[in-house]
Design a protein around this motif. Sequence first.
Motif, short mmCIF file in Angstrom:
data_model
loop_
_atom_site.label_atom_id
_atom_site.label_comp_id
_atom_site.label_asym_id
_atom_site.label_seq_id
_atom_site.Cartn_x
_atom_site.Cartn_y
_atom_site.Cartn_z
N VAL A 98 0.83 -1.22 0.00
CA VAL A 98 0.00 0.00 0.00
C VAL A 98 0.86 1.26 0.00
O VAL A 98 1.82 1.37 0.77
N LYS A 99 0.52 2.21 -0.89
CA LYS A 99 1.20 3.50 -0.91
C LYS A 99 0.29 4.63 -0.43
O LYS A 99 0.76 5.73 -0.17
N ALA A 100 -0.99 4.36 -0.38
CA ALA A 100 -1.97 5.39 -0.02
C ALA A 100 -1.84 5.79 1.44
O ALA A 100 -1.45 4.99 2.29
N LYS A 101 -2.20 7.06 1.73
CA LYS A 101 -2.53 7.35 3.12
C LYS A 101 -3.97 6.88 3.31
O LYS A 101 -4.79 6.98 2.37
N THR A 102 -4.22 6.32 4.47
CA THR A 102 -5.51 5.65 4.67
C THR A 102 -6.23 6.21 5.89
O THR A 102 -5.63 6.69 6.84
N LEU A 103 -7.57 6.14 5.80
CA LEU A 103 -8.44 6.59 6.89
C LEU A 103 -9.50 5.52 7.10
O LEU A 103 -10.20 5.14 6.16
N PHE A 104 -9.61 5.04 8.34
CA PHE A 104 -10.61 4.02 8.68
C PHE A 104 -11.69 4.65 9.55
O PHE A 104 -11.38 5.26 10.57
N LEU A 105 -12.94 4.46 9.14
CA LEU A 105 -14.08 5.02 9.88
C LEU A 105 -15.10 3.92 10.20
O LEU A 105 -16.16 3.85 9.60
N PRO A 106 -14.78 3.05 11.15
CA PRO A 106 -15.78 2.07 11.58
C PRO A 106 -16.85 2.74 12.43
O PRO A 106 -16.65 3.86 12.91
N ALA A 107 -17.97 2.07 12.60
CA ALA A 107 -19.06 2.59 13.44
C ALA A 107 -18.97 1.95 14.82
O ALA A 107 -18.87 0.72 14.93
N GLU A 108 -19.03 2.78 15.86
CA GLU A 108 -18.81 2.29 17.23
C GLU A 108 -19.76 1.16 17.61
O GLU A 108 -19.40 0.26 18.36
N ASN A 109 -20.98 1.19 17.10
CA ASN A 109 -21.99 0.19 17.47
C ASN A 109 -22.21 -0.87 16.41
O ASN A 109 -23.24 -1.55 16.40
N ASP A 110 -21.25 -1.01 15.51
CA ASP A 110 -21.40 -1.96 14.40
C ASP A 110 -21.31 -3.40 14.93
O ASP A 110 -20.33 -3.78 15.55
N LEU A 111 -22.35 -4.20 14.66
CA LEU A 111 -22.36 -5.60 15.08
C LEU A 111 -22.07 -6.53 13.90
O LEU A 111 -21.95 -7.74 14.09
N LEU A 112 -21.94 -5.97 12.71
CA LEU A 112 -21.73 -6.79 11.51
C LEU A 112 -20.24 -6.84 11.17
O LEU A 112 -19.65 -7.93 11.11
N LEU A 113 -19.64 -5.69 10.92
CA LEU A 113 -18.18 -5.61 10.82
C LEU A 113 -17.74 -4.75 12.00
O LEU A 113 -17.64 -3.53 11.91
N MET A 114 -17.50 -5.42 13.11
CA MET A 114 -17.21 -4.71 14.35
C MET A 114 -15.92 -3.90 14.20
O MET A 114 -15.06 -4.22 13.38
N PRO A 115 -15.80 -2.85 14.99
CA PRO A 115 -14.63 -1.97 14.86
C PRO A 115 -13.29 -2.71 14.89
O PRO A 115 -12.32 -2.24 14.29
N TYR A 116 -13.23 -3.89 15.54
CA TYR A 116 -11.94 -4.58 15.57
C TYR A 116 -11.45 -4.94 14.17
O TYR A 116 -10.25 -5.09 13.95
N MET A 117 -12.39 -5.07 13.22
CA MET A 117 -12.00 -5.42 11.86
C MET A 117 -11.20 -4.29 11.20
O MET A 117 -10.15 -4.52 10.59
N ALA A 118 -11.73 -3.07 11.31
CA ALA A 118 -11.02 -1.91 10.76
C ALA A 118 -9.72 -1.66 11.53
O ALA A 118 -8.68 -1.34 10.95
N GLN A 119 -9.80 -1.85 12.85
CA GLN A 119 -8.62 -1.65 13.69
C GLN A 119 -7.47 -2.57 13.26
O GLN A 119 -6.31 -2.16 13.21
N LYS A 120 -7.82 -3.79 12.93
CA LYS A 120 -6.80 -4.77 12.52
C LYS A 120 -6.09 -4.32 11.24
O LYS A 120 -4.86 -4.40 11.15
N ALA A 121 -6.87 -3.84 10.27
CA ALA A 121 -6.26 -3.37 9.01
C ALA A 121 -5.42 -2.12 9.26
O ALA A 121 -4.30 -1.99 8.74
N HIS A 122 -5.96 -1.22 10.05
CA HIS A 122 -5.25 0.02 10.41
C HIS A 122 -3.92 -0.32 11.11
O HIS A 122 -2.87 0.22 10.76
N ASP A 123 -3.99 -1.24 12.08
CA ASP A 123 -2.78 -1.62 12.81
C ASP A 123 -1.75 -2.27 11.88
O ASP A 123 -0.54 -2.05 12.02
#
Lengths: 395, 395
Positions: free
Chosen positions: B330-355
């Motif tokens: 990846v060369k892009a700068k990236t921004l992850f915007l999960p939803a705090e109350n998401d029960l389908l793709l819970m925030p840990y999913m975005a957090q994992k990619a971000h991390d």
Amino acid sequence: MARIVALCVALLLVLPACAANEVAPLLTTKQRFSMPAYTTVGGRTIESLQVGWESYGKLNQARDNVILITHYFSANSHAAGKYHPDDATSGYWDAIIGPGKAIDTNQYFVISVDSLANLNANDPSVITTGPSSINPDTGKPYGLDFPVVTIKDFVNVQKAVLESLGISKLHAVIGPSMGSMQALEWAASYPDWVPRMISVIGSGDSDAWTTAALEQWAIPIRLDKHWQDGDYYNSQPPVDGLAASLMLITQQALHPLYFNQQGETLNYHPLETGPLSSIRESHSIVNWLTQRARTRAQKMDANHLLYLVRACQLFLAGHGDSLQQSMRSVKAKTLFLPAENDLLLMPYMAQKAHDALLKQGKNSRYEELEGNLGHFDGVVNMQQKAELIRSFLQH
Amino acid sequence: MARIVALCVALLLVLPACAANEVAPLLTTKQRFSMPAYTTVGGRTIESLQVGWESYGKLNQARDNVILITHYFSANSHAAGKYHPDDATSGYWDAIIGPGKAIDTNQYFVISVDSLANLNANDPSVITTGPSSINPDTGKPYGLDFPVVTIKDFVNVQKAVLESLGISKLHAVIGPSMGSMQALEWAASYPDWVPRMISVIGSGDSDAWTTAALEQWAIPIRLDKHWQDGDYYNSQPPVDGLAASLMLITQQALHPLYFNQQGETLNYHPLETGPLSSIRESHSIVNWLTQRARTRAQKMDANHLLYLVRACQLFLAGHGDSLQQSMRSVKAKTLFLPAENDLLLMPYMAQKAHDALLKQGKNSRYEELEGNLGHFDGVVNMQQKAELIRSFLQH
């Protein structure tokens, strides 16, 4: 036996506790309770009602050492112990029920009753009355002619079992999940019976979210072409629909933390070759879940699942206008133990019932179970609250 | 028009913003892109591939002002604006795409492409190629002979659309949910095209939990007797199974906070008379969910849903051995915007990619969306991050 003792002694060197009762397991037998007729909350009569029950420990002379355990959706009254010393597993709450354990069978007479429309209707160790039972009026299985039953009906049948044993008051009622519904129903509907109530992974009512989520469990069964409006007892049962329902229940009763550990043991990878090459193939984690569901389905009845879903959907402890109003009648001191990672009955459900009790000036306590299993932590991960439960029961 | 202007002026007195574009709505038209043949990641060839696309704003001379919007599971390329001024609704992200909005169509050429196997295959404003399309080899719909397609295939088709317009680089790629998968796939597979990526309610891969949860969406369709192994195009389609799938998707994409609000508007009560008296009747909240699903199902194709499920299950951005390894390119700068109350793709999913990106020394940012809607906050509640998105796109 000598080898087991030797193993225990060896384990004592590395583990803090290797209880003596591991050597001599708690034994129990399933007993049968019959009623000529029972009238449901909905006003229908079930003739020749039968349910199974089992107990651990001894009923004292005063008959005042009784703890009732109310079971969860896919369980039965086998809460602890074994039927035979060589059984592979013990009852589901064996970690906290037994001699010297949190719910101490040296002190208490612990009893549990198979629910009406018990899910494992085809398990020879379950005795239940439900849509798969013979309707005395027709000589054929009820199917959908079986009346709708509620959590309060389960409680009423338990009360009849207890009364048949000369019991007129409980020391406590304790149950997980659907069992927690029965426990709080007891406390709200029969307050003079219940001085102590423990709700594990529980709720005080089924809110719109829960009722809709429960409906999702019923839908796959009704879609199965073999279901035939519930009239399948002389033909092939709706195994695919039942297994689909169980796959959903299993996933909702767990948590990603556990599921992804399971994925690791299967070497799960999103781009597995089979599902990439064919729409008819599935990922390893899907195959694992499917197989598990199909195995469990063998002892279950699909119509029974529909009736249990309905019982849970119709749940409002005490059958009042609102949870707040229903909690007024409660006399028990109460303890709520939701699981922090529960995605099925999220902690807000227990919190709401606990708050309603506090608002009515009742004595209530709330603590969360820790764990990676989600809802299922309330079944298999109870040891962590053993001392709290022991103490709660002693005061 | 005069009345609308008067209303706008009146609203200006009480609201901070009544944008001029409310008076003159952003208009767009669906366009058609065709390819004689496309070879999938799985190595199969789709002949006469066609997809729809639409755009908002103008492509500049340098063709370097392009923002690609990648759509979610049940959506299509109608991300913003209207087809006709009197359309009842606008595209799903109209709150953040348009003249002067966060994704400013006065500055950017914003484009979106209908996915392969688009769910709304029977919506006349959707152009897609999938199992309901005619297989040129047989003259009949593909059904399950349609090849498995992946998120990367969606991206490859989008790339072909862009190249047909003389575009060779994006300013940014942005998408919610399944769209977030495409956005990160773009950044990992075609890093020289992507300097900026925004993942909304997203993930970097489908873990075991997500793949199993997605499978639950597919199961009701396969249970429907009208599905017939996907060969239903000359008979009754599996409407019941499709509606059951949509009921599950709808609930998982929402949150108890919203669902229970909905229950209040329906006067939901656990002990409603209908479901208490008959196993064949349902609670108000179930009827609401069912009706909503049946209405939505009318424009959808059941096999397309199965193929979208599979595409999402097979998702690992960049198709590497692991997410960590995939993120290296990846060369892009990236921004992850999960939803705090998401029960389908819970925030840990975005957090994992971000991390994973941070671990590779990349420029990544993570912020959570607030709201009561759960996953769906990433579709209808985006205005709260408008300034963050605007600023992210300007730098």
